[in-house]
Design an enzyme around this catalytic site. Structure first.
Site, PDB file in Angstrom:
ATOM      1  N   GLY A  22      26.780  33.429  49.963  1.00 33.16           N
ATOM      2  CA  GLY A  22      28.380  33.491  50.744  1.00 33.16           C
ATOM      3  C   GLY A  22      28.719  35.293  51.059  1.00 33.16           C
ATOM      4  O   GLY A  22      29.169  36.012  50.611  1.00 33.16           O
ATOM      5  N   LEU A  23      28.845  35.377  52.542  1.00 33.73           N
ATOM      6  CA  LEU A  23      29.137  36.199  52.945  1.00 33.73           C
ATOM      7  C   LEU A  23      30.327  36.704  53.903  1.00 33.73           C
ATOM      8  O   LEU A  23      30.356  36.948  54.442  1.00 33.73           O
ATOM      9  CB  LEU A  23      28.048  36.483  53.922  1.00 33.73           C
ATOM     10  CG  LEU A  23      26.445  37.359  53.773  1.00 33.73           C
ATOM     11  CD1 LEU A  23      25.999  36.914  54.330  1.00 33.73           C
ATOM     12  CD2 LEU A  23      26.751  38.757  52.727  1.00 33.73           C
ATOM     13  N   VAL A  36      34.342  38.310  53.035  1.00 38.85           N
ATOM     14  CA  VAL A  36      34.704  39.768  52.751  1.00 38.85           C
ATOM     15  C   VAL A  36      33.965  39.795  51.524  1.00 38.85           C
ATOM     16  O   VAL A  36      33.345  40.949  50.743  1.00 38.85           O
ATOM     17  CB  VAL A  36      35.834  40.254  52.746  1.00 38.85           C
ATOM     18  CG1 VAL A  36      36.066  41.292  52.912  1.00 38.85           C
ATOM     19  CG2 VAL A  36      36.225  39.114  54.068  1.00 38.85           C
ATOM     20  N   GLY A  67      31.430  38.483  48.980  1.00 39.85           N
ATOM     21  CA  GLY A  67      30.242  38.679  49.641  1.00 39.85           C
ATOM     22  C   GLY A  67      29.851  39.705  49.719  1.00 39.85           C
ATOM     23  O   GLY A  67      28.819  40.283  49.044  1.00 39.85           O
ATOM     24  N   LYS A 108      34.481  29.218  48.314  1.00 36.06           N
ATOM     25  CA  LYS A 108      34.995  29.113  47.701  1.00 36.06           C
ATOM     26  C   LYS A 108      35.276  27.430  46.442  1.00 36.06           C
ATOM     27  O   LYS A 108      34.050  27.342  45.984  1.00 36.06           O
ATOM     28  CB  LYS A 108      36.029  28.100  48.903  1.00 36.06           C
ATOM     29  CG  LYS A 108      37.236  27.988  49.398  1.00 36.06           C
ATOM     30  CD  LYS A 108      37.148  27.312  50.332  1.00 36.06           C
ATOM     31  CE  LYS A 108      38.706  27.515  51.582  1.00 36.06           C
ATOM     32  NZ  LYS A 108      39.942  26.696  51.175  1.00 36.06           N
ATOM     33  N   SER A 155      37.437  40.438  39.456  1.00 38.18           N
ATOM     34  CA  SER A 155      38.253  40.843  39.760  1.00 38.18           C
ATOM     35  C   SER A 155      39.072  42.079  40.725  1.00 38.18           C
ATOM     36  O   SER A 155      38.215  43.149  40.502  1.00 38.18           O
ATOM     37  CB  SER A 155      39.735  40.409  39.018  1.00 38.18           C
ATOM     38  OG  SER A 155      41.259  41.272  39.219  1.00 38.18           O
ATOM     39  N   LYS A 165      38.953  35.230  33.125  1.00 39.92           N
ATOM     40  CA  LYS A 165      39.888  35.556  34.823  1.00 39.92           C
ATOM     41  C   LYS A 165      41.027  35.056  35.028  1.00 39.92           C
ATOM     42  O   LYS A 165      41.765  35.277  35.938  1.00 39.92           O
ATOM     43  CB  LYS A 165      38.930  35.844  35.821  1.00 39.92           C
ATOM     44  CG  LYS A 165      39.461  36.018  37.268  1.00 39.92           C
ATOM     45  CD  LYS A 165      39.903  36.951  37.348  1.00 39.92           C
ATOM     46  CE  LYS A 165      40.093  37.602  38.718  1.00 39.92           C
ATOM     47  NZ  LYS A 165      40.465  36.627  40.011  1.00 39.92           N
ATOM     48  N   HIS A 190      44.105  36.610  33.692  1.00 45.14           N
ATOM     49  CA  HIS A 190      44.605  37.299  34.238  1.00 45.14           C
ATOM     50  C   HIS A 190      45.813  37.206  35.696  1.00 45.14           C
ATOM     51  O   HIS A 190      46.266  37.788  35.851  1.00 45.14           O
ATOM     52  CB  HIS A 190      42.834  38.114  35.015  1.00 45.14           C
ATOM     53  CG  HIS A 190      43.343  39.182  35.588  1.00 45.14           C
ATOM     54  ND1 HIS A 190      43.924  38.832  37.164  1.00 45.14           N
ATOM     55  CD2 HIS A 190      43.202  40.299  35.914  1.00 45.14           C
ATOM     56  CE1 HIS A 190      43.506  39.895  38.180  1.00 45.14           C
ATOM     57  NE2 HIS A 190      43.016  40.885  37.266  1.00 45.14           N
ATOM     58  N   ASN A 191      44.827  36.150  36.096  1.00 48.87           N
ATOM     59  CA  ASN A 191      45.688  36.402  37.552  1.00 48.87           C
ATOM     60  C   ASN A 191      46.969  35.663  37.450  1.00 48.87           C
ATOM     61  O   ASN A 191      47.755  35.459  37.507  1.00 48.87           O
ATOM     62  CB  ASN A 191      45.188  34.390  38.338  1.00 48.87           C
ATOM     63  CG  ASN A 191      43.983  35.426  39.134  1.00 48.87           C
ATOM     64  OD1 ASN A 191      43.436  36.098  39.252  1.00 48.87           O
ATOM     65  ND2 ASN A 191      43.434  34.628  40.778  1.00 48.87           N
ATOM     66  N   GLU A 206      49.222  38.220  36.967  1.00 48.01           N
ATOM     67  CA  GLU A 206      49.246  39.018  38.066  1.00 48.01           C
ATOM     68  C   GLU A 206      50.767  38.127  38.598  1.00 48.01           C
ATOM     69  O   GLU A 206      51.103  39.035  39.425  1.00 48.01           O
ATOM     70  CB  GLU A 206      47.591  38.476  38.851  1.00 48.01           C
ATOM     71  CG  GLU A 206      47.761  39.379  39.581  1.00 48.01           C
ATOM     72  CD  GLU A 206      46.607  38.683  40.917  1.00 48.01           C
ATOM     73  OE1 GLU A 206      45.501  38.984  40.221  1.00 48.01           O
ATOM     74  OE2 GLU A 206      46.699  37.920  42.163  1.00 48.01           O
ATOM     75  N   LYS A 240      46.922  30.208  45.528  1.00 48.88           N
ATOM     76  CA  LYS A 240      45.994  29.473  45.441  1.00 48.88           C
ATOM     77  C   LYS A 240      45.548  28.420  44.002  1.00 48.88           C
ATOM     78  O   LYS A 240      44.466  27.864  44.296  1.00 48.88           O
ATOM     79  CB  LYS A 240      44.322  30.536  45.850  1.00 48.88           C
ATOM     80  CG  LYS A 240      44.370  30.694  47.403  1.00 48.88           C
ATOM     81  CD  LYS A 240      43.331  31.316  47.663  1.00 48.88           C
ATOM     82  CE  LYS A 240      43.568  32.600  47.996  1.00 48.88           C
ATOM     83  NZ  LYS A 240      44.074  33.538  47.112  1.00 48.88           N
ATOM     84  N   ARG A 280      57.728  30.714  42.514  1.00 52.17           N
ATOM     85  CA  ARG A 280      56.779  30.869  44.341  1.00 52.17           C
ATOM     86  C   ARG A 280      57.043  29.415  44.878  1.00 52.17           C
ATOM     87  O   ARG A 280      57.236  29.670  46.217  1.00 52.17           O
ATOM     88  CB  ARG A 280      54.610  31.265  43.722  1.00 52.17           C
ATOM     89  CG  ARG A 280      55.254  32.197  43.793  1.00 52.17           C
ATOM     90  CD  ARG A 280      53.718  33.122  43.891  1.00 52.17           C
ATOM     91  NE  ARG A 280      53.053  33.727  43.210  1.00 52.17           N
ATOM     92  CZ  ARG A 280      51.498  34.344  43.288  1.00 52.17           C
ATOM     93  NH1 ARG A 280      50.538  34.223  44.299  1.00 52.17           N
ATOM     94  NH2 ARG A 280      51.406  35.502  42.548  1.00 52.17           N
ATOM     95  N   HIS A 287      62.401   9.928  14.399  1.00 50.83           N
ATOM     96  CA  HIS A 287      61.175  10.240  14.514  1.00 50.83           C
ATOM     97  C   HIS A 287      60.821  11.355  13.079  1.00 50.83           C
ATOM     98  O   HIS A 287      60.031  12.359  13.538  1.00 50.83           O
ATOM     99  CB  HIS A 287      61.194  11.712  16.255  1.00 50.83           C
ATOM    100  CG  HIS A 287      60.940  10.583  17.201  1.00 50.83           C
ATOM    101  ND1 HIS A 287      60.506  10.232  17.443  1.00 50.83           N
ATOM    102  CD2 HIS A 287      61.805  10.094  18.479  1.00 50.83           C
ATOM    103  CE1 HIS A 287      60.037   9.366  18.843  1.00 50.83           C
ATOM    104  NE2 HIS A 287      60.810   9.516  18.848  1.00 50.83           N
TER     105      HIS A 287
END
Ligand code: 6PG
Length: 509
Positions: free
Chosen positions: A17-18, A20, A22, A89, A142, A214, A217-218, A221, A292, A319, A482
């Site tokens: 996966g090349l 950026v 990668g 991805k 990250s 992770k 973490h996001n 973020e 994302k 957002r 209840h």
């Protein structure tokens, strides 16, 4: 540059996966003396990558790049047991790469997924690969493009024997921080290995633990960026500072407790001028935030686990609200401006700073509580001190105050909530008045500050011995039997009142 056939078993590690991230991770590994076999489904991308990075780039490090046009030749070029990092991805593309790779691998080889995978996918993939005798590591990576190139924070999860294979490379390429101060360390020049220091990577736990951490973490973020954006809005809308002055305020804040990557780049972004118009760059950027999905995953997990994480969720909701640009513009014409408040609450730049810092502490408190609940649910042994440590450098949320979180967990590894740690308790005590003033001023002046105010309500709720949930229980018992617990009976014993005059839904005659 046409690809030559690489020698069998010549590379220390493979990378698929090349894009950026990668490319940068491959260069980082090569900088640290590793021979890296690279593969991309479009051969032209691989050819250009090799042409742009000839052996001379790596000098005498011993590292370098080799590449093959065919996946089977790429696999054959890697020493056994093979270590193959995939950076494609998340979701379907990751499964497709794993499916293509698996038949070519041999028992004991390890696949490392460095994408932002959903942790449940990681658990599923690890199980399937283990059944075929292969190892799997789901690793959070990250730090964006720069981090991948010069030192990311890495959060690996999987079997300890899989981590053992990956560990030397991950420790080489991770960001390094000073052991006592937690300050990020730099090489003599970008890409040059850092001497000493603590690498920002550690074994997180089994199966999906690395990707879970992770994800959180996001989520943090998202909250971190939302509280920064709210501070910017208060500086503008309540204190009437120009964008250039806001940039100066953030630069100044970056010299104190708020010192962090996100505050630093906020000063840069606010100070940037659009060359075409001469206006501050942020004034030509449409106020509709993208995403994302990792913040949403964090919030969904919080809901699933029953962990209050309102500030992180507010960041996601905000957002969504920002993205409804046209609807907001139409509503602004129909509803108009808020009426002048009956009184004003004075706000200072320092008060905004305090509101930002306290809200940030609340967001991290939520993130760490969420990880604790997930650890219980998934039988992970998470070391929160170690997690705070590896967040100190390389990652997007790296910040001076992560040293304080590290110290808090060193004082008490079972800390229930950051608010209970003496440093954070004292910090909030000193800043609380300013935090309240900013939230009050925003409410009075009609300036939305959902993360500031939800963080404050979270704090107030957490420190409240009593909440009005007794009424909620009463209502639930009234209309739905209840049941409820009593203040004067042991927990877990449930009662019901046979409401004599209960108003039932009326049936039509
Ligand atoms: C990181 C970032 C990285 C990415 C996010 C952005 O740690 O390097 O978190 O993973 O920038 O995916 O997410 P959104 O596009 O959802 O804001």
């Amino acid at each position: 540059m046409a690809l030559t056939h690489p020698a069998a078993a010549s590379a220390d590690v493979g990378l698929i996966g090349l894009a950026v991230m990668g490319q940068n991770l491959a260069l980082n590994m090569a900088d640290h003396g590793h021979q890296v076999a690279v593969y991309n489904c479009t051969t032209a991308v691989t050819e250009k990558f090799l042409a742009d990075n000839p052996p001379a780039v790596f000098g005498t490090t011993g590292g370098g790049l080799v590449a093959a046009a065919e996946l089977k030749d790429f696999v054959a070029s890697i020493k056994r047991p093979r270590r193959i990092v995939i950076l494609v991805k998340a979701g379907g593309p990751t499964d497709a790469v794993i499916d293509g790779l698996t038949p070519l691998l041999e028992k004991g080889d390890v696949i490392v997924d460095g994408g932002n995978a959903l942790f449940t996918d990681t658990i599923r993939r690890e199980k399937a690969l283990n059944e075929r005798g292969l190892l799997f590591v789901g690793s959070g990576v990250s730090g964006g493009e720069e981090g991948a190139r010069f030192g990311p924070s890495l959060m690996p999860g999987g079997k300890p024997e899989a981590w053992a294979l990956l560990e030397p490379i991950w420790k080489d390429i991770a960001a390094k921080v000073d052991a006592t101060t937690g300050k990020p360390l730099m090489g003599a020049r970008p890409g040059q290995p850092v001497k000493g220091g603590v690498p920002c990577t550690t074994y997180i736990g089994t199966d999906g633990a690395g990707h879970y951490v992770k994800m959180v973490h996001n989520g943090i973020e998202y909250a971190d960026m939302e509280v920064i954006a709210e501070a910017y809005q208060v500086l503008q809308s309540v204190l009437h500072l120009s964008t250039a002055d806001c940039a100066k305020v953030f630069a100044e804040w970056n010299t104190g407790d708020l010192d962090s990557f996100l505050i630093e780049i906020t000063a840069d972004v606010l100070g940037h001028v659009d060359p075409a118009t001469g206006k501050p760059f942020v004034e030509i950027v449409l106020d509709a935030a993208g995403q994302k999905g990792t913040g949403k995953w964090t919030s969904t997990s919080a809901l699933d686990l029953g962990v209050p994480s309102p500030t992180i969720a507010e960041a996601v909701f905000q957002r969504y609200l920002s993205a409804k640009k046209e609807e907001r513009v139409a509503a602004s014409k129909l509803i108009g401006q808020p009426r002048a408040p009956a009184f004003k609450v004075p706000v200072t730049v320092t008060a905004v700073r305090d509101a930002l810092y306290c809200s940030k502490i609340a967001a991290y408190a939520q993130g760490f509580q969420l990880m604790a609940a997930a650890a219980k649910e998934n039988h992970w042994k998470l070391d929160f001190g170690a997690i705070a440590q590896i967040f100190r450098g390389g990652c997007i949320i790296r910040a001076r105050f992560l040293q304080k979180i590290t110290e808090a967990y060193a004082r008490d590894p079972n800390l229930a909530n950051l608010f209970l740690d003496p440093y954070f308790a004292k910090t909030i005590e000193a800043a609380e008045g300013n935090w309240r003033s900013v939230v009050a001023a925003c409410a009075l002046e009609g300036v939305p500050a959902p993360a500031f105010s939800s963080a404050l309500s979270y704090y107030d709720g957490y420190r409240s011995a009593t909440l009005p949930a007794n009424l909620i229980q009463g209502l639930r018992d009234y209309f739905g039997a209840h049941t409820f617990e009593r203040v004067d009976a042991p927990r877990g014993k449930f009662f019901h009142v046979d409401w004599p005059d209960a108003k039932r839904p009326q049936l039509d005659a």
